[in-house]
Scaffold this motif. Structure first.
Motif, short mmCIF file in Angstrom:
data_model
loop_
_atom_site.label_atom_id
_atom_site.label_comp_id
_atom_site.label_asym_id
_atom_site.label_seq_id
_atom_site.Cartn_x
_atom_site.Cartn_y
_atom_site.Cartn_z
N ILE A 174 104.36 38.38 -12.01
CA ILE A 174 104.39 37.29 -11.02
C ILE A 174 105.95 36.94 -10.68
CG2 ILE A 174 103.90 34.75 -10.48
CD1 ILE A 174 101.44 35.13 -12.09
N PRO A 175 106.30 37.14 -9.24
CA PRO A 175 107.65 37.06 -8.86
C PRO A 175 107.88 35.56 -8.63
CG PRO A 175 106.16 37.67 -6.94
CD PRO A 175 105.35 37.43 -8.16
N ASN A 176 109.41 35.36 -8.54
CA ASN A 176 109.74 34.00 -8.26
C ASN A 176 109.44 33.40 -6.95
OD1 ASN A 176 111.05 34.15 -10.56
ND2 ASN A 176 113.10 34.65 -9.69
N LEU A 177 109.42 34.47 -5.93
CA LEU A 177 108.97 34.27 -4.74
C LEU A 177 108.49 35.34 -4.02
CD1 LEU A 177 111.02 32.28 -2.07
CD2 LEU A 177 110.45 34.76 -1.58
N ILE A 178 107.37 35.05 -3.11
CA ILE A 178 106.61 36.27 -2.55
C ILE A 178 106.10 35.60 -1.19
CG2 ILE A 178 104.49 36.35 -3.91
CD1 ILE A 178 104.27 39.48 -3.67
N GLU A 179 106.26 36.55 -0.39
CA GLU A 179 105.69 36.26 1.16
C GLU A 179 104.66 37.36 1.62
OE1 GLU A 179 108.44 34.94 3.97
OE2 GLU A 179 106.88 35.11 5.83
N VAL A 180 103.29 36.91 1.49
CA VAL A 180 102.27 38.02 1.53
C VAL A 180 101.80 37.97 3.04
CG1 VAL A 180 100.11 38.69 0.92
CG2 VAL A 180 101.58 37.52 -0.94
N ARG A 181 101.70 39.38 3.50
CA ARG A 181 101.14 39.31 4.76
C ARG A 181 99.75 39.77 4.91
NH1 ARG A 181 106.08 39.22 8.21
NH2 ARG A 181 106.83 37.28 7.57
N GLY A 182 99.00 39.18 5.65
CA GLY A 182 97.39 39.69 5.61
C GLY A 182 96.69 38.97 7.07
N GLU A 183 95.42 39.34 6.91
CA GLU A 183 94.63 39.13 8.14
C GLU A 183 93.38 38.12 7.75
OE1 GLU A 183 95.73 40.60 10.87
OE2 GLU A 183 93.77 41.03 12.22
N VAL A 184 93.40 37.06 8.33
CA VAL A 184 92.24 36.12 8.22
C VAL A 184 91.00 36.53 9.20
CG1 VAL A 184 91.44 33.86 8.81
CG2 VAL A 184 93.53 34.34 7.28
N LEU A 185 89.80 36.67 8.67
CA LEU A 185 88.71 36.86 9.73
C LEU A 185 87.54 36.55 8.99
CD1 LEU A 185 87.20 38.91 7.69
CD2 LEU A 185 89.08 40.76 8.44
N MET A 186 86.52 36.41 9.85
CA MET A 186 85.11 35.99 9.56
C MET A 186 84.26 37.25 9.11
SD MET A 186 82.79 33.12 11.43
CE MET A 186 84.26 31.87 11.21
N LEU A 187 83.46 37.31 8.16
CA LEU A 187 82.83 38.50 7.95
C LEU A 187 81.72 38.37 8.88
CD1 LEU A 187 82.46 38.41 4.03
CD2 LEU A 187 84.09 39.85 5.47
N LYS A 188 80.91 39.70 9.11
CA LYS A 188 80.01 39.66 10.20
C LYS A 188 78.86 38.65 9.90
CE LYS A 188 80.80 44.34 11.68
NZ LYS A 188 80.16 45.54 11.22
N ALA A 189 78.34 38.70 8.55
CA ALA A 189 77.26 37.86 8.22
C ALA A 189 77.68 36.43 8.16
CB ALA A 189 76.97 38.39 6.58
#
Ligand code: NAD
Length: 343
Positions: A174-189
């Motif tokens: 676990i880092p002291n600091l981390i900035e994670v990038r990713g995608e928020v989406l809605m599953l088809k169901a």
């Protein structure tokens, strides 16, 4: 075309695309299908390449995303959130793909690296919206949308309602600091269930999962966001601090994200030894696309080595080490459906 006609066409395309971008990014209510936006965008790019003096400062080819909504507090990104350049693969009548644009991307990459070939990772290009998640000492502290790439909207409270985002990081590294990038989406169901509820309640259905996800994440009332099931996939790390064995490749970054508790598109991201393998994966992913639980509009190809990525660097609005290899448009949304969007 005369010079005046060219200038007029550039002005017309710039204005039209800026209007579409405002509807799409800021209002979450596109009035045209993505394929139409992409067609105009490419025409503008070509004209700007051929007549660089006529390029307007407000051209969408200079910018990332859209304006931020004043209702949210703004967050300045420590590392800009960029867009991706696109490559398209048109198909002929027999269904065969023409991969010339992706091959040209590979050629440029290899030439700049002074190598015959290079390793890539491929991932689905999720059709959701980009967010940045900040953790300090393993604890989630802030989330922001991409906004205009430099300044995004603070959606921390709404992100806390996304169940597969860890509020506390897992594992040993676990880092002291981390900035994670990713995608928020809605599953088809979840999207189908939400629209069924909307209809049962006599309310208008959402146009598509991307719109539903964007509208839900940008809700001022986080209770509403909590009722709309959202999902997050990690696809990158913008910065981190304080770990002993930092990742050397993009694939190692992804595996680290998984260890920290983030979801990856398991089975649908791969390391490819060269561009030929990348193209095979593209054709396989295109076949799988209708049966995936989430919507995608292409495949993202990234140079795997982080050292090579650094050598290749960035152009104004996108990295030079990655490309969005788009799929041909699925049946285009109708304009009426697209306008009928609620947030
Ligand atoms: P983009 O969506 O083509 O590519 C960049 C984005 O890809 C990133 O911000 C990230 O959110 C996303 N992404 C998904 N999976 C990823 C992965 N595995 N790795 C990295 N990034 C990943 O770029 P953009 O500038 O946001 O949008 C342009 C596209 O949006 C256009 O091509 C068009 O299709 C659509 N658009 C449509 C309209 C409209 O009116 N219909 C208007 C504006 C834009």
């Amino acid at each position: 075309m005369s010079n005046t006609q060219i200038q007029n066409q550039i002005k017309h395309l710039t204005e039209t695309l800026n209007r579409y971008a405002h509807e799409y990014y800021t209002l979450d209510a596109p009035s045209v299908p993505d394929s139409e936006y992409d067609k105009f965008y490419r025409e503008l790019e070509q004209l700007e390449r051929d007549f660089p003096d006529f390029r307007l400062p407000e051209s969408p080819t200079n910018r990332v995303g859209g304006a931020i909504l004043s209702e949210f507090a703004s967050v300045r990104h420590a590392v800009p959130m960029l867009s991706l350049n696109n490559a398209f693969s048109p198909r002929d009548e027999s269904g065969a793909y023409d991969h010339a644009e992706t091959l040209a991307f590979n050629e440029r990459v290899c030439k700049d690296l002074n190598q015959a070939q290079t390793e890539y990772t491929i991932e689905p290009k999720f059709d959701g919206l980009a967010v940045s998640l900040l953790y300090q000492n393993g604890i989630f502290i802030q989330a922001a949308t991409r906004g205009d790439g430099t300044i995004g909207e603070d959606v921390t409270e709404n992100i806390k309602t996304v169940r597969n985002i860890p509020l506390k990081l897992h594992g040993k590294n676990i880092p002291n600091l981390i900035e994670v990038r990713g995608e928020v989406l809605m599953l088809k169901a979840d999207f189908a269930a939400l629209n069924a509820r909307q209809e049962a309640a006599g309310q208008k259905p959402f146009a598509n999962p991307r719109n539903a996800a964007a509208g839900s994440l940008r809700q001022l009332n986080s209770r509403v966001a909590a009722e709309r099931k959202l999902h997050f996939f990690g696809y990158g790390i913008a910065r981190f601090d304080g770990v002993e064995n930092p990742p050397q490749t993009h694939a190692e970054e992804l595996l680290w994200l998984q260890e920290l508790g983030f979801s990856l598109p398991t089975g649908n991201w791969h390391i490819c030894a060269n561009i030929a393998e990348v193209l095979q994966q593209y054709e396989q992913l295109a076949e799988k696309r209708p049966n995936l639980p989430y919507e995608i509009d292409g495949m993202v190809i990234k140079v795997n080595s982080l050292i090579e990525q650094e050598k290749l660097g960035f152009v104004s609005r996108a990295p030079r080490w990655a490309i969005a290899h788009k799929f041909p448009a699925e049946e285009a949304i109708t304009i009426v459906e697209a306008i009928d969007v609620q947030v």
